[in-house]
Scaffold this motif. Sequence first.
Motif, mmCIF file in Angstrom:
data_model
loop_
_atom_site.group_PDB
_atom_site.id
_atom_site.type_symbol
_atom_site.label_atom_id
_atom_site.label_comp_id
_atom_site.label_asym_id
_atom_site.label_seq_id
_atom_site.Cartn_x
_atom_site.Cartn_y
_atom_site.Cartn_z
ATOM 1 N N VAL A 275 40.475 5.718 4.499
ATOM 2 C CA VAL A 275 41.924 5.883 4.579
ATOM 3 C C VAL A 275 42.511 5.295 5.872
ATOM 4 O O VAL A 275 43.667 4.879 5.888
ATOM 5 C CB VAL A 275 42.316 7.368 4.446
ATOM 6 N N THR A 276 41.718 5.223 6.944
ATOM 7 C CA THR A 276 42.240 4.637 8.177
ATOM 8 C C THR A 276 42.463 3.139 8.025
ATOM 9 O O THR A 276 43.381 2.583 8.635
ATOM 10 C CB THR A 276 41.302 4.895 9.376
ATOM 11 N N HIS A 277 41.630 2.471 7.221
ATOM 12 C CA HIS A 277 41.843 1.044 6.972
ATOM 13 C C HIS A 277 43.184 0.820 6.278
ATOM 14 O O HIS A 277 43.915 -0.120 6.601
ATOM 15 C CB HIS A 277 40.717 0.470 6.106
ATOM 16 N N LEU A 278 43.500 1.680 5.324
ATOM 17 C CA LEU A 278 44.762 1.538 4.600
ATOM 18 C C LEU A 278 45.947 1.816 5.522
ATOM 19 O O LEU A 278 46.916 1.056 5.547
ATOM 20 C CB LEU A 278 44.808 2.478 3.398
ATOM 21 N N GLY A 279 45.863 2.927 6.278
ATOM 22 C CA GLY A 279 46.967 3.287 7.156
ATOM 23 C C GLY A 279 47.197 2.270 8.260
ATOM 24 O O GLY A 279 48.328 1.828 8.494
#
Length: 392
Positions: A275-279
């Motif tokens: 999810v950090t890659h997306l954010g």
Amino acid sequence: MERSPVKILPTAAACALLAVPLTACSLTQSNKSDGAEGSGPITVTSSATACELSSTKAGSGRVTFRIKNTGSKVTEFYLYAEDGKRIVGEVENIGPGLTRDLVVSVAPGTYVTACKPGMEGDGIRGKLTVTDSGRKSSVADVDQETLEHATESYADYVKQEADALLEGTTQFVAAYRSGDDAKARSLYPTARQHWERIEPVAESFGDLDPKMDLREADLEQGQKWTGWHLLEKDLWPPAKGYTALNRAQRATYAQDLLANTKTLHTRVQTQTYDVTHLGNGSKELMDEVATGKITGEEEIWSHTDLWDFQANVDGARTAFELLEPILAVKDHDLEEQIDERFDDLQKLLDQYRSGDGFVSYDTVTPEQRKQLSDAVNALAEPLSKMTGAVTA
């Protein structure tokens, strides 16, 4: 797009070449290594001559960097893998006096940190050591199926865009090599949109972005220029002082672009995301707009900046919408605010549509560019909080 090193920091560059510790140079990465791992954000103070971290150590899992710009120029902060090339996370467009957060999920290992005052050069670099804490990013109150759907759907999106990029680049290169400049000009902005939607993924590999998307203004002295913008200049040449590429040169540079596109296409097939890659990717794409598209520097010859602008918004919004169910649980007010500001920006951008594309960016007045810039900044502020919110 991460800019090519321009060596505006000669002392730091010399230290790197001579394997001299950066702390021995006048431009320094100053670190206090007594900070407790996992005890809170690592504060980063970026000035014109220093990049001071409150700790050079962190525990694995969710790590927050809180970057304060105390200099007089806009700065950036990067976290690289150990090779100093592959980007793990980045924050661009940090104005003087501003503070921005970068939230990443990191595994144990050695990383490279860099502040880039003026948003140029290799930056003021240092080392960060991440030890195994046994911690993972917290996504409590969100079921595993929702998390998997977000990250797997984003992987599918990246693959689809890579497929379209390869197809579009193949067609563009064929037209360019054959001398059909009119067709190549029409294909240039549409093919590039697929690149712009997933550029943070390309940047994460470290080597491809400089080969494919380097602007002439960012060239280091003596550096070989390749990629999209070299071909752009040849298709929209300056009125004076430019020598067109000959047929053999066209073939060489076009084939190089296509080969690198194929490499990117291959690499994304096995790439995984959290999810950090997306954010962070969503935020990085809006930073791209703020630092390149608004100014008109990205497509200085073709003036097709608004196609890129739209593609950056598309990629950022896709990542946001995949995280939206998680963000709605974590911070409903922030989720609604981001959604509204994406809508506001899109309505403004739609005013510049022309047929299937957009007007030439050189027809957009300074006042209109200011309106676009204000809308981008209004979105970027809450968007910068998204990664921290979804991993809290």
